[in-house]
Design an enzyme around this catalytic site. Structure first.
Site, mmCIF file in Angstrom:
data_model
loop_
_atom_site.group_PDB
_atom_site.id
_atom_site.type_symbol
_atom_site.label_atom_id
_atom_site.label_comp_id
_atom_site.label_asym_id
_atom_site.label_seq_id
_atom_site.Cartn_x
_atom_site.Cartn_y
_atom_site.Cartn_z
ATOM 1 N N VAL A 1 0.804 -1.225 0.000
ATOM 2 C CA VAL A 1 0.000 0.000 0.000
ATOM 3 C C VAL A 1 0.833 1.270 0.000
ATOM 4 O O VAL A 1 0.596 2.182 -0.780
ATOM 5 C CB VAL A 1 -1.014 0.005 1.174
ATOM 6 C CG1 VAL A 1 -0.341 -0.089 2.516
ATOM 7 C CG2 VAL A 1 -1.897 1.240 1.118
ATOM 8 N N GLY B 1 5.902 1.940 4.242
ATOM 9 C CA GLY B 1 6.285 0.867 5.164
ATOM 10 C C GLY B 1 6.171 -0.508 4.549
ATOM 11 O O GLY B 1 7.069 -1.359 4.688
ATOM 12 N N GLU B 2 5.069 -0.745 3.839
ATOM 13 C CA GLU B 2 4.858 -2.040 3.199
ATOM 14 C C GLU B 2 5.836 -2.266 2.045
ATOM 15 O O GLU B 2 6.271 -3.389 1.793
ATOM 16 C CB GLU B 2 3.407 -2.137 2.693
ATOM 17 C CG GLU B 2 2.358 -2.189 3.780
ATOM 18 C CD GLU B 2 2.007 -0.811 4.342
ATOM 19 O OE1 GLU B 2 1.200 -0.738 5.278
ATOM 20 O OE2 GLU B 2 2.549 0.213 3.843
ATOM 21 N N THR B 3 6.176 -1.189 1.352
ATOM 22 C CA THR B 3 7.151 -1.288 0.262
ATOM 23 C C THR B 3 8.513 -1.691 0.798
ATOM 24 O O THR B 3 9.205 -2.546 0.223
ATOM 25 C CB THR B 3 7.242 0.051 -0.489
ATOM 26 O OG1 THR B 3 5.967 0.373 -1.047
ATOM 27 C CG2 THR B 3 8.284 -0.005 -1.597
ATOM 28 N N ALA C 1 8.504 -5.264 1.624
ATOM 29 C CA ALA C 1 8.473 -6.126 0.433
ATOM 30 C C ALA C 1 9.828 -6.267 -0.237
ATOM 31 O O ALA C 1 10.083 -7.246 -0.949
ATOM 32 C CB ALA C 1 7.476 -5.557 -0.579
#
Length: 432
Positions: free
Chosen positions: A59, A62-64, A67
Site C-alpha cells: 500500500v 512501510g509495506e514497500t 516487500a
C-alpha cells in the site's frame, strides 16, 4: 454483503470524483488516476502478455520497505518471471522506484471496484499475486480467485485497529480470507487473529517479519561520513534523531532537545516527521523556541557553516540517518498512533527509545525490551530523564545498541521462508 459493500464503494466514488477531476486537471502526471481505474499502458500490457508475471502489492512506504527483501529472493529464484510492483500511495510509488530495484515495472493498484479490478487483472494477468502486510480488498481477491490467480498474503499483520475494523466486513471477511491460498503472518498473535477472523487454519503460517531481512547494515563508513559532512556534524557532536514523529510530538521533543542542550551544548538534533509536508510547521515550532533549523531539502542551496537542528523532509533516508545517531526516539508512540518501525534503528546498533503506545508493533517492542535493547517511557519527563542518563553513560548506551543489532541478526530469514511457500503455491498452479 458484497452488494452492500459495492454500493458503499459507489457512493464513496461519487463523493470522491470531484477530487479526482481536480487532480486530473492540475496534475501533470495523470498515470496514477488512469491506473487506479485499471487502465495500464501498452508497455505494461506487452510486458505481461509476453512473460510470466508475479504481481506484488504494497500500500505505501512501510509495506514497500517490507516487500523489498521478498522481491530480491523471488527474482533470485525465479529470474524468468517478471515482477510488477504496485502501491496505493504516491509516497509508496516514490519509495518503490528507489528501493525495489528488481521490479520490472511499478504501477498503481486499482480501486476495489469490480470493473477496475477486472480491467487491471486482464491487463497484467499474473500467475501469482502477493499482497504485503495489511491490504485486504474483497472485490480484488474474489475476482482474482475466480479468474484462477494464486494469491499469497505475505508478511501479514493484523494490528489492534485493523482487527476491530475487519469485523465490520461481516460474512465478506471469511469468504475473502479463504480465497487466499497462503497467509504468511509475522507473529503468533497475527496468525491467531487472522484465524479468528475466519481464515482456514491450514493455510495460515507464522513465518516471521521480513523487516529483519532488509539490508540495513550495508551503510558504509564513507556514506556515514558523507552525511556527517553534509549536515555539518563535528566529531565532538552527539546526535539525537527523532524519527517518524507526529503532530503534538514535535513541540515536546524540541523542548527536550533545548533542556538536554543545557548540559550537552554540542548536542545535534535531527527530526524526521512522518508527514514531510509538515516540515514548514515544524520549522515554525523551532523558531518559536529560538532555534533556527534547516530543512534537508534546502541544504544545497543554503550550505550553512553550522547547523544545530535539521528537519529531514525527504523520503527514504531515515533508516540510513539512524546510522549516525547516538540517541534515537521513534515517534507515533506518545500520542496514540500505535508507534512506528523500531527495527530500523535497532539494525543500526542503536538503543531505541519509544513511548507507551506501540500497539501496531507489539512484537518488535517485546523483542527489544526482552533483549534489553529498547527503552519504553510513559511520559515526556521520563523520556528526558532517560536520554539524559544515557548521554552521561555512553558505554551503557553503546552496549545496549550492540544488543539491538544482534536482535536483528538473530531473527532474519522470513523472506526465504516466504519464498519457499511461494514456490509451493506456484507449483500447485502449474499442476492444475
Amino acid at each position: 454483503m458484497y452488494l452492500i459493500y459495492n454500493l458503499l464503494l459507489f457512493i464513496i466514488l461519487i463523493f470522491y470524483s470531484p477530487i479526482l477531476i481536480y487532480k486530473k486537471i492540475t496534475n501533470t502526471n495523470k498515470k496514477n488516476i488512469k491506473e487506479m481505474f485499471g487502465f495500464y499502458s501498452k508497455d505494461i500490457k506487452k510486458l505481461a502478455k509476453n512473460n510470466k508475471v508475479i504481481w506484488i502489492h504494497a500500500v505505501s512506504v512501510g509495506e514497500t520497505v517490507a516487500a523489498s527483501p521478498i522481491v530480491k529472493e523471488l527474482k533470485k529464484e525465479l529470474p524468468e518471471h517478471k515482477v510488477i510492483f504496485s502501491t496505493t500511495t504516491y509516497t509508496g510509488q516514490n519509495m518503490a522506484h528507489k528501493i525495489i530495484d528488481d521490479a520490472d515495472a511499478v504501477v498503481y493498484f486499482p480501486f476495489d471496484l469490480p470493473f477496475a479490478v477486472r480491467k487491471a487483472l486482464k491487463a497484467i494477468n499474473p500467475e501469482l499475486i502477493m499482497i504485503i502486510e495489511t491490504e485486504l480488498w474483497p472485490n480484488f481477491i474474489k475476482i482474482a480467485k475466480n479468474k484462477g490467480h494464486k494469491i499469497i498474503y505475505a508478511n501479514g499483520r493484523i494490528s489492534d485497529s485493523s482487527f476491530k475494523k475487519y469485523k465490520y466486513l461481516g460474512s465478506i471477511l471469511p469468504d475473502m480470507l479463504n480465497n487466499i491460498d497462503c497467509l504468511a503472518m509475522q507473529s503468533v498473535q497475527d496468525k491467531e487473529r487472522v484465524i479468528e477472523l475466519g481464515a482456514n487454519a491450514e493455510k495460515v503460517l507464522n513465518l516471521g517479519n521480513t523487516k529483519f531481512d532488509q539490508n540495513y547494515s550495508s551503510i558504509s563508513e564513507s556514506k556515514k561520513e558523507d552525511y556527517r559532512n553534509k549536515f555539518k556534524i563535528n566529531e565532538d557532536n552527539l546526535v539525537f534523531v527523532a524519527g517518524s514523529t507526529h503532530d503534538d510530538e514535535e513541540k515536546h521533543l524540541i523542548q527536550i532537545y533545548k533542556d538536554l542542550k543545557e548540559n550537552f551544548p554540542g548536542l545535534y538534533f535531527i527530526i524526521a516527521p512522518r508527514d514531510i509536508e509538515r516540515a514548514a510547521e515544524i520549522e515554525s515550532l523551532f523558531q518559536k523556541n529560538n532555534i533556527d533549523p534547516i530543512k534537508k531539502s534546502e541544504l544545497k542551496n543554503q550550505n550553512p557553516d553550522k547547523i544545530d537542528a535539521l528537519i529531514l523532509n525527504t523520503i527514504g533516508e531515515l533508516a540510513q540517518i539512524y546510522s549516525i545517531a547516538d540517541l534515537v526516539f521513534v515517534g507515533g508512540s506518545m500520542m496514540g498512533k500505535g508507534g512506528h518501525n523500531i527495527l530500523e534503528p535497532a539494525a543500526q546498533g542503536k538503543l531505541v527509545f519509544f513511548g507507551p503506545d506501540m500497539s501496531n508493533f507489539k512484537d518488535s517492542r517485546d523483542l527489544l525490551l526482552k533483549n534489553d535493547a529498547g527503552i519504553q517511557v510513559n511520559s515526556w519527563q521520563s523520556l528526558k530523564e532517560q536520554l539524559l542518563y544515557y548521554l552521561n553513560h555512553l558505554n551503557d548506551l553503546n552496549s545496549k545498541g550492540e544488543k539491538a543489532r544482534k536482535v536483528i541478526l538473530n531473527n532474519r530469514g522470513a523472506s526465504k521462508r516466504i519464498l519457499e511457500h511461494t514456490l509451493k503455491v506456484l507449483k500447485q498452479k502449474q499442476n492444475n
